[in-house]
Design a protein around this motif. Sequence first.
Motif, PDB file in Angstrom:
ATOM      1  N   VAL A 171       9.492   5.673   0.129  1.00  0.00           N
ATOM      2  CA  VAL A 171       8.326   6.240   0.804  1.00  0.00           C
ATOM      3  C   VAL A 171       7.269   5.144   0.835  1.00  0.00           C
ATOM      4  CG1 VAL A 171       6.660   8.131   0.864  1.00  0.00           C
ATOM      5  CG2 VAL A 171       8.907   8.488  -0.187  1.00  0.00           C
ATOM      6  N   GLU A 172       7.105   4.559   1.990  1.00  0.00           N
ATOM      7  CA  GLU A 172       6.236   3.377   2.110  1.00  0.00           C
ATOM      8  C   GLU A 172       5.800   3.243   3.572  1.00  0.00           C
ATOM      9  OE1 GLU A 172       4.064   0.680   2.010  1.00  0.00           O
ATOM     10  OE2 GLU A 172       5.062   0.309   0.090  1.00  0.00           O
ATOM     11  N   ASP A 173       4.489   3.127   3.807  1.00  0.00           N
ATOM     12  CA  ASP A 173       4.019   3.074   5.193  1.00  0.00           C
ATOM     13  C   ASP A 173       3.943   1.662   5.763  1.00  0.00           C
ATOM     14  OD1 ASP A 173       1.937   2.831   3.290  1.00  0.00           O
ATOM     15  OD2 ASP A 173       0.462   2.995   4.890  1.00  0.00           O
ATOM     16  N   GLU A 174       3.972   0.649   4.904  1.00  0.00           N
ATOM     17  CA  GLU A 174       3.982  -0.714   5.446  1.00  0.00           C
ATOM     18  C   GLU A 174       5.414  -1.066   5.812  1.00  0.00           C
ATOM     19  OE1 GLU A 174       1.725  -3.818   3.167  1.00  0.00           O
ATOM     20  OE2 GLU A 174       1.143  -2.041   2.038  1.00  0.00           O
ATOM     21  N   ARG A 175       5.673  -1.115   7.120  1.00  0.00           N
ATOM     22  CA  ARG A 175       7.053  -1.269   7.598  1.00  0.00           C
ATOM     23  C   ARG A 175       7.738  -2.497   7.007  1.00  0.00           C
ATOM     24  NH1 ARG A 175       8.462   3.259  10.599  1.00  0.00           N
ATOM     25  NH2 ARG A 175       6.531   4.098  11.413  1.00  0.00           N
TER      26      ARG A 175
ATOM     27  N   PRO B 177       3.087  -2.383 -10.032  1.00  0.00           N
ATOM     28  CA  PRO B 177       1.946  -2.710  -9.178  1.00  0.00           C
ATOM     29  C   PRO B 177       2.331  -3.720  -8.104  1.00  0.00           C
ATOM     30  CG  PRO B 177       1.695  -3.717 -11.354  1.00  0.00           C
ATOM     31  CD  PRO B 177       2.980  -2.941 -11.385  1.00  0.00           C
ATOM     32  N   LYS B 178       1.708  -3.559  -6.921  1.00  0.00           N
ATOM     33  CA  LYS B 178       1.904  -4.524  -5.841  1.00  0.00           C
ATOM     34  C   LYS B 178       0.945  -5.697  -6.066  1.00  0.00           C
ATOM     35  CE  LYS B 178       3.090  -1.396  -2.062  1.00  0.00           C
ATOM     36  NZ  LYS B 178       2.564  -0.759  -0.841  1.00  0.00           N
ATOM     37  N   PRO B 179       1.274  -6.902  -5.714  1.00  0.00           N
ATOM     38  CA  PRO B 179       2.569  -7.317  -5.168  1.00  0.00           C
ATOM     39  C   PRO B 179       3.624  -7.371  -6.275  1.00  0.00           C
ATOM     40  CG  PRO B 179       1.135  -9.217  -5.475  1.00  0.00           C
ATOM     41  CD  PRO B 179       0.334  -8.022  -5.858  1.00  0.00           C
TER      42      PRO B 179
ATOM     43  N   LEU C 287       1.708   4.981  -3.106  1.00  0.00           N
ATOM     44  CA  LEU C 287       0.678   6.020  -3.282  1.00  0.00           C
ATOM     45  C   LEU C 287      -0.222   6.186  -2.064  1.00  0.00           C
ATOM     46  CD1 LEU C 287      -0.428   5.639  -7.004  1.00  0.00           C
ATOM     47  CD2 LEU C 287       1.379   7.059  -6.017  1.00  0.00           C
ATOM     48  N   GLY C 288      -0.632   5.086  -1.463  1.00  0.00           N
ATOM     49  CA  GLY C 288      -1.552   5.180  -0.322  1.00  0.00           C
ATOM     50  C   GLY C 288      -0.776   5.388   0.963  1.00  0.00           C
ATOM     51  N   LEU C 289      -0.716   6.631   1.428  1.00  0.00           N
ATOM     52  CA  LEU C 289       0.041   6.936   2.649  1.00  0.00           C
ATOM     53  C   LEU C 289      -0.934   7.454   3.708  1.00  0.00           C
ATOM     54  CD1 LEU C 289       2.983   8.583   0.751  1.00  0.00           C
ATOM     55  CD2 LEU C 289       3.115   6.473   2.078  1.00  0.00           C
TER      56      LEU C 289
END
Length: 222
Positions: A6-10, A100-102, A52-54
């Motif tokens: 589940v990730e919005d950055e393609r 955590p990203k990155p 988390l941020g979607l």
Amino acid sequence: MKILIVEDERKVARFIERALVEQAYTARTASTCAEARDELAESPYDAIILDLGLPDGDGLELLREWRAGGFNEPVLILSARDAVEDRIKGLNLGADDYLPKPFSVDELVARLRSLLRRQGTAPRATVLEHRGVRLDLLARVATFDGKPVDLTSREFALLELFLQNPRRVLTRTMIAEKIWESSYEMETNLIEVYVRRLRKKFDRAEGEPFLKTVRGSGYQLA
Ligand code: CA
């Protein structure tokens, strides 16, 4: 092993997907909360990687819903928010790990593998019970109010699937994949035949049927 990303950055999603496929996992991607809900409702997953941020909501809210709905498989949170508070909140809501990203994709895969391994060897309940129905998974014996009930192996497997997911609506697709190991169009009434057989064996004279039909989606333990 089927993993939901589940990730919005393609770009990030594709990167993770490629790494997982290389390791012989099956991976699917959802880029919004709505897509993630649909994916999980339609198909069983062995683990979830959750940003988390979607765009349409907060991943922590999804996590809360899934855990409340009885989803027990590992969830690994992936997020730019590395504040200790968020991390604690995520773990309190039932996440199994937090990266955590990155992040390095190798580390992600290693952590996921370790979560799946832990899940596989964790002691699972060997006796499942629900409203007088008792299933002993080791002895392969079912009883209803203490009296033995004869079940075929498919009936046993289907009953076990419901008892393992007591609060969850099981869709026909999910049942077909788990019990018949087929995602193809099955003889349409086969699942209904089995549900009817279980009801016949476990319904009480009064009150709700043992398995409720949830219109348009599937079945759930009453
Ligand atoms: Ca995001």
